[in-house]
Every structure is written in C-alpha cells, then in structure tokens.
Write a protein that holds these residues in place. Structure first.
Motif, PDB file in Angstrom:
ATOM      1  N   SER A   1       0.819  -1.213   0.000  1.00 54.28           N
ATOM      2  CA  SER A   1       0.000   0.000   0.000  1.00 54.28           C
ATOM      3  C   SER A   1       0.852   1.262   0.000  1.00 54.28           C
ATOM      4  N   LEU A   2       2.182   1.105   0.179  1.00 56.27           N
ATOM      5  CA  LEU A   2       3.079   2.262   0.189  1.00 56.27           C
ATOM      6  C   LEU A   2       3.695   2.438  -1.190  1.00 56.27           C
ATOM      7  N   SER A   3       3.630   3.638  -1.733  1.00 55.55           N
ATOM      8  CA  SER A   3       4.267   3.948  -3.013  1.00 55.55           C
ATOM      9  C   SER A   3       5.148   5.174  -2.852  1.00 55.55           C
ATOM     10  N   TRP A   4       6.044   5.407  -3.807  1.00 57.89           N
ATOM     11  CA  TRP A   4       6.907   6.582  -3.743  1.00 57.89           C
ATOM     12  C   TRP A   4       7.166   7.159  -5.121  1.00 57.89           C
ATOM     13  N   THR A   5       7.663   8.415  -5.120  1.00 57.08           N
ATOM     14  CA  THR A   5       8.117   9.088  -6.340  1.00 57.08           C
ATOM     15  C   THR A   5       9.523   9.617  -6.054  1.00 57.08           C
ATOM     16  N   PRO A   6      10.569   8.890  -6.527  1.00 53.20           N
ATOM     17  CA  PRO A   6      11.953   9.253  -6.175  1.00 53.20           C
ATOM     18  C   PRO A   6      12.489  10.417  -7.016  1.00 53.20           C
ATOM     19  N   THR A   7      13.477  11.111  -6.455  1.00 52.35           N
ATOM     20  CA  THR A   7      14.282  12.103  -7.174  1.00 52.35           C
ATOM     21  C   THR A   7      15.743  11.874  -6.811  1.00 52.35           C
ATOM     22  N   CYS A   8      16.643  12.241  -7.719  1.00 50.39           N
ATOM     23  CA  CYS A   8      18.077  12.020  -7.479  1.00 50.39           C
ATOM     24  C   CYS A   8      18.870  13.110  -8.183  1.00 50.39           C
ATOM     25  N   THR A   9      19.833  13.695  -7.498  1.00 48.62           N
ATOM     26  CA  THR A   9      20.656  14.772  -8.051  1.00 48.62           C
ATOM     27  C   THR A   9      22.130  14.469  -7.799  1.00 48.62           C
ATOM     28  N   ALA A  10      22.955  14.578  -8.848  1.00 51.90           N
ATOM     29  CA  ALA A  10      24.402  14.396  -8.717  1.00 51.90           C
ATOM     30  C   ALA A  10      25.052  15.734  -8.407  1.00 51.90           C
ATOM     31  N   ALA A  11      26.005  15.729  -7.474  1.00 58.34           N
ATOM     32  CA  ALA A  11      26.712  16.958  -7.130  1.00 58.34           C
ATOM     33  C   ALA A  11      27.582  17.398  -8.300  1.00 58.34           C
ATOM     34  N   PRO A  12      27.820  18.704  -8.465  1.00 65.87           N
ATOM     35  CA  PRO A  12      28.683  19.176  -9.552  1.00 65.87           C
ATOM     36  C   PRO A  12      30.046  18.480  -9.528  1.00 65.87           C
ATOM     37  N   GLY A  13      30.506  18.095 -10.709  1.00 71.56           N
ATOM     38  CA  GLY A  13      31.802  17.422 -10.832  1.00 71.56           C
ATOM     39  C   GLY A  13      31.745  15.922 -10.699  1.00 71.56           C
ATOM     40  N   SER A  14      30.593  15.349 -10.376  1.00 73.70           N
ATOM     41  CA  SER A  14      30.486  13.894 -10.247  1.00 73.70           C
ATOM     42  C   SER A  14      30.603  13.240 -11.621  1.00 73.70           C
ATOM     43  N   PRO A  15      31.494  12.254 -11.801  1.00 74.94           N
ATOM     44  CA  PRO A  15      31.619  11.599 -13.110  1.00 74.94           C
ATOM     45  C   PRO A  15      30.363  10.839 -13.517  1.00 74.94           C
ATOM     46  N   SER A  16      29.615  10.310 -12.552  1.00 78.99           N
ATOM     47  CA  SER A  16      28.433   9.513 -12.858  1.00 78.99           C
ATOM     48  C   SER A  16      27.185  10.374 -12.893  1.00 78.99           C
ATOM     49  N   ARG A  17      26.180   9.900 -13.643  1.00 79.88           N
ATOM     50  CA  ARG A  17      24.864  10.514 -13.572  1.00 79.88           C
ATOM     51  C   ARG A  17      23.998   9.661 -12.644  1.00 79.88           C
ATOM     52  N   CYS A  18      23.051  10.312 -11.992  1.00 79.84           N
ATOM     53  CA  CYS A  18      22.173   9.621 -11.052  1.00 79.84           C
ATOM     54  C   CYS A  18      20.815   9.420 -11.708  1.00 79.84           C
ATOM     55  N   VAL A  19      20.295   8.199 -11.647  1.00 78.35           N
ATOM     56  CA  VAL A  19      19.026   7.866 -12.263  1.00 78.35           C
ATOM     57  C   VAL A  19      18.022   7.552 -11.169  1.00 78.35           C
ATOM     58  N   ALA A  20      16.936   8.360 -11.080  1.00 75.64           N
ATOM     59  CA  ALA A  20      15.903   8.119 -10.081  1.00 75.64           C
ATOM     60  C   ALA A  20      15.091   6.890 -10.457  1.00 75.64           C
ATOM     61  N   GLY A  21      14.656   6.147  -9.449  1.00 77.74           N
ATOM     62  CA  GLY A  21      13.816   4.992  -9.700  1.00 77.74           C
ATOM     63  C   GLY A  21      12.433   5.415 -10.184  1.00 77.74           C
ATOM     64  N   SER A  22      11.682   4.452 -10.696  1.00 80.39           N
ATOM     65  CA  SER A  22      10.346   4.732 -11.208  1.00 80.39           C
ATOM     66  C   SER A  22       9.381   4.978 -10.067  1.00 80.39           C
ATOM     67  N   ALA A  23       8.415   5.864 -10.318  1.00 78.33           N
ATOM     68  CA  ALA A  23       7.350   6.080  -9.346  1.00 78.33           C
ATOM     69  C   ALA A  23       6.466   4.844  -9.293  1.00 78.33           C
ATOM     70  N   GLY A  24       6.079   4.404  -8.085  1.00 82.29           N
ATOM     71  CA  GLY A  24       5.227   3.231  -7.972  1.00 82.29           C
ATOM     72  C   GLY A  24       5.318   2.599  -6.611  1.00 82.29           C
ATOM     73  N   VAL A  25       4.821   1.365  -6.526  1.00 83.96           N
ATOM     74  CA  VAL A  25       4.744   0.631  -5.267  1.00 83.96           C
ATOM     75  C   VAL A  25       6.140   0.252  -4.781  1.00 83.96           C
ATOM     76  N   VAL A  26       6.338   0.366  -3.462  1.00 83.15           N
ATOM     77  CA  VAL A  26       7.576  -0.115  -2.834  1.00 83.15           C
ATOM     78  C   VAL A  26       7.369  -1.584  -2.457  1.00 83.15           C
ATOM     79  N   GLY A  27       6.583  -1.836  -1.408  1.00 84.77           N
ATOM     80  CA  GLY A  27       6.223  -3.196  -1.039  1.00 84.77           C
ATOM     81  C   GLY A  27       7.351  -4.018  -0.466  1.00 84.77           C
ATOM     82  N   PRO A  28       7.038  -5.239  -0.023  1.00 85.40           N
ATOM     83  CA  PRO A  28       8.056  -6.108   0.584  1.00 85.40           C
ATOM     84  C   PRO A  28       9.029  -6.682  -0.431  1.00 85.40           C
ATOM     85  N   GLN A  29       8.650  -6.704  -1.739  1.00 88.86           N
ATOM     86  CA  GLN A  29       9.579  -7.218  -2.747  1.00 88.86           C
ATOM     87  C   GLN A  29      10.637  -6.191  -3.110  1.00 88.86           C
ATOM     88  N   GLY A  30      10.345  -4.919  -2.861  1.00 90.44           N
ATOM     89  CA  GLY A  30      11.338  -3.885  -3.065  1.00 90.44           C
ATOM     90  C   GLY A  30      11.219  -3.188  -4.399  1.00 90.44           C
TER      91      GLY A  30
END
Length: 435
Positions: free
Chosen positions: A362-391
């Motif tokens: 019954s718990l869902s989320w809408t993630p956001t993710c931001t990379a700090a300036p100078g970080s070599p990697s890009r950050c990818v937010a997860g999809s909005a939707g159910v969290v649940g016990p499966q993860g």
C-alpha cells in the motif's frame, strides 16, 4: 531504518582452424575473476575461452612434455582507474592432469601486453610449462585457474577461479623403451612443482619434488634456457625420494627451476624445468628519478537524515492517502572503478491497534536524485510506484569507464489507507540497501 550493504613461447600449436571455426581443442567455461582488493571493483563473472597444446602427443614414460595454455578471452578487466601501459602484465596458471596421470602443471607467460584502457577487458595471454610423464596410457589436460599480475603503480593480482572446465587436450603415453635384453629401461620420474610461478627479485619460492633416490643430496637450481643461473640450494631427499626446499630467486635471468642429483643437471638425473618469472620494474635511466603518485580508491557509502518518517493523518471512515517524505539520502562513491551502484528500498507491512495490518504494497513513492557538480556519474531516479516487501529501486548510477561522485536522493511517499481503518498509529520498517 536504512541498512547499508556496501559492495564494492614454445609448444607446437594445433592445426589452424578454418575461418569462422573454433581452433582444435578450444573450450569455453565459466569463470569468476576476483579483482584485487585495492581496486574496489566487484568480481567479474563470464566465460573464459582457452585451449591447451602439447609439443608431443605420444610421449614415453619419463619424457618431459611442454604444454601451452592460451587464454583467448577472459572476463577480467583492467584493475586500475587509468590506462595500463604496455608490457606490465604477467600471467600464471594451472593445467589439470587426469586419466593415467593426475596432478597439476604450473604455467607462466612473458610480461607482454598492449596498452589497456581504464575499465577495458584484459587481453589474451599465453602461458607455458612442462611436466614429466609418469604413467603409460591416456592423459587428459584441462584448463585450471589463472592469475593476471599487473605491475604498474601497484602490484595487483586478478585471480580467476575456474569451475567445470572441459578437457582441452589429450595425449597417449607409452611405456619406456626396452633394453637389448628386452627389459624396459628405468624411466626418469623426477619432477618438481612450484608454490608460485612468479615473484620479485629475492623472493623465496617453495619447491616440492618427487622421484629422486631416497636420502640423496638434491640440488634445486634456477635455469635460463639450457644454462644454469646463480640461484641454488641443496637439500636431502627423504626415504620416499621426495624433497621440499625454499629457493631464493635473486638472478633476474631465471626463467625456470629444476632439481637434480649429482654435480650437474642431466636428463637422466634431473627433473624437467618448472616455469618461473622474476617480476621486476625496469631500471631507471641514469640521471632520472621515477615519480609515482597513487590515488587510493575509497568505498561506496550511504548516510540518511533522520531515523523515522511521519506521514500525514487520514480521517476515520474515508479511504485516504497518508503522505510524507523519506529522510534525505546521500550516496558517496569514491571507489574509482567502472562499477555503478543501485539503492533498493523494501517495506514491511504496517501494524496498528489490536493487530490490524495494512500490506506493505500500500506504500508507493516518487523518487528524485541529483548528482553533485563534478560527479563523473549521472544519477538515475527509480520509477514512481509501489515499494512493497519485494522492493523497488530508489536510485542508481550506471556502470562506466570511470564512475563516482556524490548524490542526493529523496522521495515523496504515500500510504493508501482502506476506508474505516481503525484509529491509531500504524508502523512499518523501510529498509534501504546500497550495492
């Protein structure tokens, strides 16, 4: 609650294959190559493609056979976060004997490679060694584990473990030749095995031997082709003709180790050579100094603000949404390698007064993710939707040639409450796992 799981040449070749066909004896088998701890990289799993060749497919008992182990493809990658220069890679390995004769053959290759870019796969290698035939009949040869040693900035070993490698080569050994009276001559069954196939100048290598005369004085010595080197020790064989010695290898010309009875090595009273490589840095040019700066890899870590999340209230009798936000998560990746990461969230069911339960789905989320300036990697937010016990994925960073950085991760969360949920507080545990 946030649970942290941080991860971070010589032998004769077989006939050439026709274009598009695998060479004779080429086999493929699963391999796990463990990167050196200093590299901060995960193990590399994948197939190894290899083949084994012998210089004599029909030897006699007592003959010395030269074997070649060629790895055409390996899952192992460059263990440093920079280009690997030419001629700094030393391969060593084992060949497994079966059938009429059991045991292992140590093989070693020359320090020879083209430059390897950061994060790229390590190149093909060729290793050779010898063994003495001790029994008549069919003998099988299968690839064993191998180690890829690199000597640039740091001495690093990538150890590749092999499981279930198929037989790559076979030979058939015949009894030793008979004398004029018809009695077979006594075969020379002296042999040695090394505890390590390489080392720095002055390193001691453990040498075990068998087949010598009981209680005989045995010389264990270095060899460079047909000539001896300055490395040698003398030990006494035990009552079964076995010897154990530690040989300090200081002569950089040494390419193999032998053991023999008497004053000098001979094919009748000595073992076949066991390959060995002295790993040493190239001498500096006079008037120059070698300057090395080492960037030490760090770890993959996570911190989270706060220890609890309080959601908004829902009126009794209505189907409603209790909303809120997770504690802000900061991921720091300073491993300096090519491996990305993922942050996974799982939630238990919610429990309330008198044992009333609300499913974790019954718990869902809408993630956001931001990379700090100078970080070599890009950050990818997860999809909005159910969290649940499966993860579900909260955020991730993809693999790349060189990854890392600091990332700020947040998520709006919503708990959907059934109508007429009994009044009271409902609690669950949200666990975040970084890997």
């Amino acid at each position: 609650m946030a649970a942290l799981a941080a991860t971070t040449g010589g032998a004769l070749s077989p006939p050439a294959a026709a274009e598009g066909e695998a060479p004779p004896g080429q086999v493929e088998f699963p391999t796990r190559c463990a990167a050196p701890q200093e590299a901060g990289l995960p193990p590399a799993d994948g197939p190894t493609t290899a083949r084994i060749a012998v210089d004599d497919p029909a030897p006699k008992v007592g003959d010395t056979v030269t074997v070649t182990y060629r790895v055409a493809r390996t899952p192992a990658v460059n263990p440093i976060a920079a280009e690997l220069p030419a001629d700094v890679l030393t391969p060593t390995g084992r060949i497994l004997l079966g059938g009429a004769q059991s045991g292992e053959v140590t093989v070693v290759g020359a320090k020879r490679n083209d430059p390897v870019q950061a994060g790229a796969g390590l190149p093909a290698v060729t290793m050779t060694g010898t063994f003495t035939v001790t029994a008549a009949g069919g003998i099988t040869l299968a690839p064993g584990g191998y180690t890829l040693h690199t000597s640039h900035l740091l001495d690093l070993d990538t150890a590749c473990a092999v499981t279930g490698a198929p037989v790559s080569e076979r030979l058939t050994a015949s009894p030793p030749p008979a004398t004029a009276g018809g009695t077979p001559t006594r075969a020379n069954l002296r042999s040695v095995a090394l505890g390590s196939a390489y080392g720095k100048p002055g390193a001691k290598v453990k040498v075990t031997g068998a087949g010598f005369a009981p209680d005989a004085a045995v010389t264990v010595a270095g060899r460079a082709g047909a000539a001896g080197t300055a490395d040698r020790v003398v030990v006494t064989a035990d009552a079964r003709g076995a010897v154990v010695a530690e040989l300090p290898v200081t002569d950089r010309a040494t390419t193999a180790v032998v053991a023999y009875e008497g004053t000098a090595w001979s094919a009748q009273q000595g073992s076949g050579p066991a390959a060995y490589t002295v790993v040493a840095s190239a001498p500096a040019t006079p008037g120059t100094q070698k300057v090395t700066a080492v960037v030490e890899p760090g770890a993959l870590t996570m911190t989270q603000a706060g220890e609890s999340i309080t959601l908004g209230a829902v009126p009794y009798g209505e189907r409603g949404a209790a909303t809120g936000r997770i504690g802000t998560v900061t991921v720091k990746d300073v491993r300096g390698g090519p491996a990305g990461w993922s942050l996974i969230g799982k939630v238990t069911e919610f429990t309330g007064p008198r044992g009333v339960r609300i499913p974790g789905a019954s718990l869902s989320w809408t993630p956001t993710c931001t990379a700090a300036p100078g970080s070599p990697s890009r950050c990818v937010a997860g999809s909005a939707g159910v969290v649940g016990p499966q993860g579900a994925v909260l955020a991730s960073a993809p693999d790349g040639a060189l990854v890392g950085g600091t990332f700020t991760i947040d998520a709006a969360v919503t708990l959907t409450m059934p109508p007429y949920t009994p009044p009271g507080a409902y609690r669950a545990v949200l666990t975040l796992t970084l890997s």
